[in-house]
Design a protein around this motif. Structure first.
Motif, PDB file in Angstrom:
ATOM      1  N   SER A 159       0.768  -1.158   0.153  1.00 27.11           N
ATOM      2  CA  SER A 159      -0.141  -0.075   0.157  1.00 27.11           C
ATOM      3  C   SER A 159       0.718   1.342  -0.139  1.00 27.11           C
ATOM      4  O   SER A 159       1.934   1.105   0.613  1.00 27.11           O
ATOM      5  CB  SER A 159      -0.833  -0.092   1.231  1.00 27.11           C
ATOM      6  OG  SER A 159      -1.696  -1.218   1.150  1.00 27.11           O
ATOM      7  N   ALA A 160       0.180   2.393  -0.569  1.00 23.50           N
ATOM      8  CA  ALA A 160       1.051   3.590  -0.835  1.00 23.50           C
ATOM      9  C   ALA A 160       0.769   4.491   0.744  1.00 23.50           C
ATOM     10  O   ALA A 160      -0.264   4.730   0.930  1.00 23.50           O
ATOM     11  CB  ALA A 160       0.422   4.511  -1.866  1.00 23.50           C
ATOM     12  N   SER A 161       1.930   4.493   1.111  1.00 23.52           N
ATOM     13  CA  SER A 161       1.822   5.636   2.466  1.00 23.52           C
ATOM     14  C   SER A 161       2.690   6.935   1.784  1.00 23.52           C
ATOM     15  O   SER A 161       2.588   7.151   0.694  1.00 23.52           O
ATOM     16  CB  SER A 161       2.565   5.108   3.988  1.00 23.52           C
ATOM     17  OG  SER A 161       2.422   5.950   4.740  1.00 23.52           O
ATOM     18  N   SER A 162       3.488   7.453   2.719  1.00 23.60           N
ATOM     19  CA  SER A 162       4.399   8.626   2.446  1.00 23.60           C
ATOM     20  C   SER A 162       5.294   9.075   3.307  1.00 23.60           C
ATOM     21  O   SER A 162       5.214   8.651   4.566  1.00 23.60           O
ATOM     22  CB  SER A 162       3.104   9.666   2.182  1.00 23.60           C
ATOM     23  OG  SER A 162       3.848  11.119   1.931  1.00 23.60           O
ATOM     24  N   ILE A 163       6.200   9.942   2.918  1.00 22.69           N
ATOM     25  CA  ILE A 163       6.873  10.524   3.761  1.00 22.69           C
ATOM     26  C   ILE A 163       6.014  11.289   5.071  1.00 22.69           C
ATOM     27  O   ILE A 163       6.248  11.490   6.333  1.00 22.69           O
ATOM     28  CB  ILE A 163       7.934  11.662   3.481  1.00 22.69           C
ATOM     29  CG1 ILE A 163       7.405  12.851   2.653  1.00 22.69           C
ATOM     30  CG2 ILE A 163       9.123  10.700   2.583  1.00 22.69           C
ATOM     31  CD1 ILE A 163       8.273  13.703   2.157  1.00 22.69           C
ATOM     32  N   ILE A 176      11.203   5.433   0.932  1.00 25.32           N
ATOM     33  CA  ILE A 176      11.814   5.629  -0.380  1.00 25.32           C
ATOM     34  C   ILE A 176      11.959   6.958  -0.898  1.00 25.32           C
ATOM     35  O   ILE A 176      11.052   7.326  -1.931  1.00 25.32           O
ATOM     36  CB  ILE A 176      11.350   4.484  -1.204  1.00 25.32           C
ATOM     37  CG1 ILE A 176      12.166   4.573  -2.875  1.00 25.32           C
ATOM     38  CG2 ILE A 176       9.983   4.488  -1.297  1.00 25.32           C
ATOM     39  CD1 ILE A 176      13.518   3.916  -2.745  1.00 25.32           C
ATOM     40  N   ASP A 177      12.639   8.126  -0.455  1.00 26.33           N
ATOM     41  CA  ASP A 177      12.576   9.435  -0.801  1.00 26.33           C
ATOM     42  C   ASP A 177      13.955   9.969  -0.927  1.00 26.33           C
ATOM     43  O   ASP A 177      13.684  11.244  -1.119  1.00 26.33           O
ATOM     44  CB  ASP A 177      11.853  10.110   0.677  1.00 26.33           C
ATOM     45  CG  ASP A 177      12.899   9.849   1.628  1.00 26.33           C
ATOM     46  OD1 ASP A 177      13.874   9.244   1.829  1.00 26.33           O
ATOM     47  OD2 ASP A 177      12.322  10.553   2.750  1.00 26.33           O
ATOM     48  N   GLY A 178      15.055   9.465  -1.194  1.00 23.48           N
ATOM     49  CA  GLY A 178      16.174  10.101  -1.709  1.00 23.48           C
ATOM     50  C   GLY A 178      16.712  10.769  -0.428  1.00 23.48           C
ATOM     51  O   GLY A 178      17.772  11.456  -0.835  1.00 23.48           O
ATOM     52  N   GLY A 179      16.361  10.466   0.665  1.00 30.94           N
ATOM     53  CA  GLY A 179      16.993  10.987   1.985  1.00 30.94           C
ATOM     54  C   GLY A 179      16.403  12.470   2.257  1.00 30.94           C
ATOM     55  O   GLY A 179      16.974  13.597   2.137  1.00 30.94           O
ATOM     56  N   TYR A 213       4.970   1.481   1.152  1.00 33.62           N
ATOM     57  CA  TYR A 213       6.077   2.245   0.570  1.00 33.62           C
ATOM     58  C   TYR A 213       5.756   3.725   0.618  1.00 33.62           C
ATOM     59  O   TYR A 213       4.490   3.917   0.709  1.00 33.62           O
ATOM     60  CB  TYR A 213       6.183   2.069  -0.879  1.00 33.62           C
ATOM     61  CG  TYR A 213       4.982   1.802  -1.845  1.00 33.62           C
ATOM     62  CD1 TYR A 213       4.847   3.300  -2.733  1.00 33.62           C
ATOM     63  CD2 TYR A 213       4.195   1.179  -2.001  1.00 33.62           C
ATOM     64  CE1 TYR A 213       3.654   3.569  -3.514  1.00 33.62           C
ATOM     65  CE2 TYR A 213       3.107   1.138  -2.731  1.00 33.62           C
ATOM     66  CZ  TYR A 213       2.812   2.392  -3.441  1.00 33.62           C
ATOM     67  OH  TYR A 213       1.652   2.373  -4.172  1.00 33.62           O
ATOM     68  N   CYS A 214       6.767   4.096   1.174  1.00 31.13           N
ATOM     69  CA  CYS A 214       6.550   5.978   1.438  1.00 31.13           C
ATOM     70  C   CYS A 214       7.404   6.791   0.791  1.00 31.13           C
ATOM     71  O   CYS A 214       8.611   7.154   1.154  1.00 31.13           O
ATOM     72  CB  CYS A 214       7.044   6.018   2.972  1.00 31.13           C
ATOM     73  SG  CYS A 214       5.927   4.889   4.088  1.00 31.13           S
ATOM     74  N   PRO A 215       7.123   7.226  -0.499  1.00 35.88           N
ATOM     75  CA  PRO A 215       7.587   8.054  -1.165  1.00 35.88           C
ATOM     76  C   PRO A 215       7.797   9.478  -0.675  1.00 35.88           C
ATOM     77  O   PRO A 215       7.041   9.959   0.242  1.00 35.88           O
ATOM     78  CB  PRO A 215       6.881   8.240  -2.622  1.00 35.88           C
ATOM     79  CG  PRO A 215       6.030   7.089  -2.535  1.00 35.88           C
ATOM     80  CD  PRO A 215       5.680   7.024  -0.849  1.00 35.88           C
TER      81      PRO A 215
END
Length: 259
Positions: A139-143, A252-255, A183-185
């Motif tokens: 499922s889609a979560s987020s920062i 998963i946000d590039g830092g 996953y947390c974009p």
């Protein structure tokens, strides 16, 4: 080992991150059920998948409606001959100060971002159990599901809720061999972020594109995230290498946000 021959359903797959996930899973060998509200865009993605040598089917569904989510999974099983991976990707954003949010707005975003994920978890797990097989729910979560951000507070609340559902479902369905992860974009260069940028512009008076630029400046890896970046991680969650992972909502946000 791979997901070759598996069947994956992705909600919100007509564009953006959902399209990216659909194409990546197809490249990895899965047949794809595309679910969204826009038939013309779904058809275009289906053609892309078929060009990769995989099967694709489309289904129009409003994920806030439980019955439609169950119907979408039934359709995927019937048309593609199985069902193995559920990706609850669909969602909407909202930019508004907490003081100004209306009951109607709260109801709408929760129906899609939270209820829609719940129905997806429910329906997918029920299908896996009925088929007497293991399965993957992603499922889609987020920062914004790890940190609450100003002006997107209600959106943040929905993404925190996805983390809660993920943890609870992981515990409830583990004995059935079903893993549940999220996953947390971060700041992904999609139409949704364009809408977020426009929303900030109306509140703060910032020029269009300025808010996006400011958020991107906080990314350690130095560039905006692409749908392909998210899709690569979802591919891992969908495949056998993540079989011992469940209940996690991974950044998963590039830092940008660190845990």
């Amino acid at each position: 080992m791979s997901i070759s021959g598996k069947v994956a359903l992705i909600t919100g797959s007509a564009q953006g991150i959902g399209r990216g996930i659909a194409l990546r899973l197809a490249k990895d060998g899965a047949d794809i059920a595309l679910v969204d509200l826009k038939q013309d865009k779904l058809d275009a993605v289906a053609k892309e998948i078929e060009a990769l040598g995989r099967k694709a089917t489309t289904f129009i569904a409003d994920i806030s409606d439980r019955d439609q989510v169950y119907a979408a999974i039934d359709h995927a099983e019937k048309e593609l001959g199985g069902f193995d991976i559920m990706v609850n990707n669909a969602g909407i954003a909202q930019v508004k100060a907490l003081a100004d949010v209306t009951p109607e707005e709260v109801e709408r975003i929760f129906k899609i971002n939270v209820n829609g994920v719940l129905w997806g978890i429910q329906a997918a797990a029920a299908k896996f159990i009925a088929r007497k097989q293991k399965g993957k729910i992603i499922s889609a979560s987020s920062i914004a599901g790890h940190d609450g951000f100003a002006m997107i507070g209600v959106y943040s609340a929905t993404k925190f809720a996805v983390r809660g559902l993920t943890q609870a479902a992981a515990r409830e369905y583990a004995s059935a061999g079903i893993t549940v992860n999220a996953y947390c974009p971060g700041v992904v260069d999609t139409d949704m972020w364009g809408e977020i940028d426009d929303g900030f512009s109306k509140i703060t008076g910032a020029a269009q594109g300025e808010t996006f630029k400011q958020y991107c400046a906080g990314i350690a890896l130095g560039r905006p995230e692409l749908p392909e970046d998210v899709a690569a991680f979802v591919s891992y969650l969908a495949g056998p290498d993540s079989d011992y992972m469940t209940g996690q909502a991974v950044l998963i946000d590039g830092g940008m946000v660190y845990r």
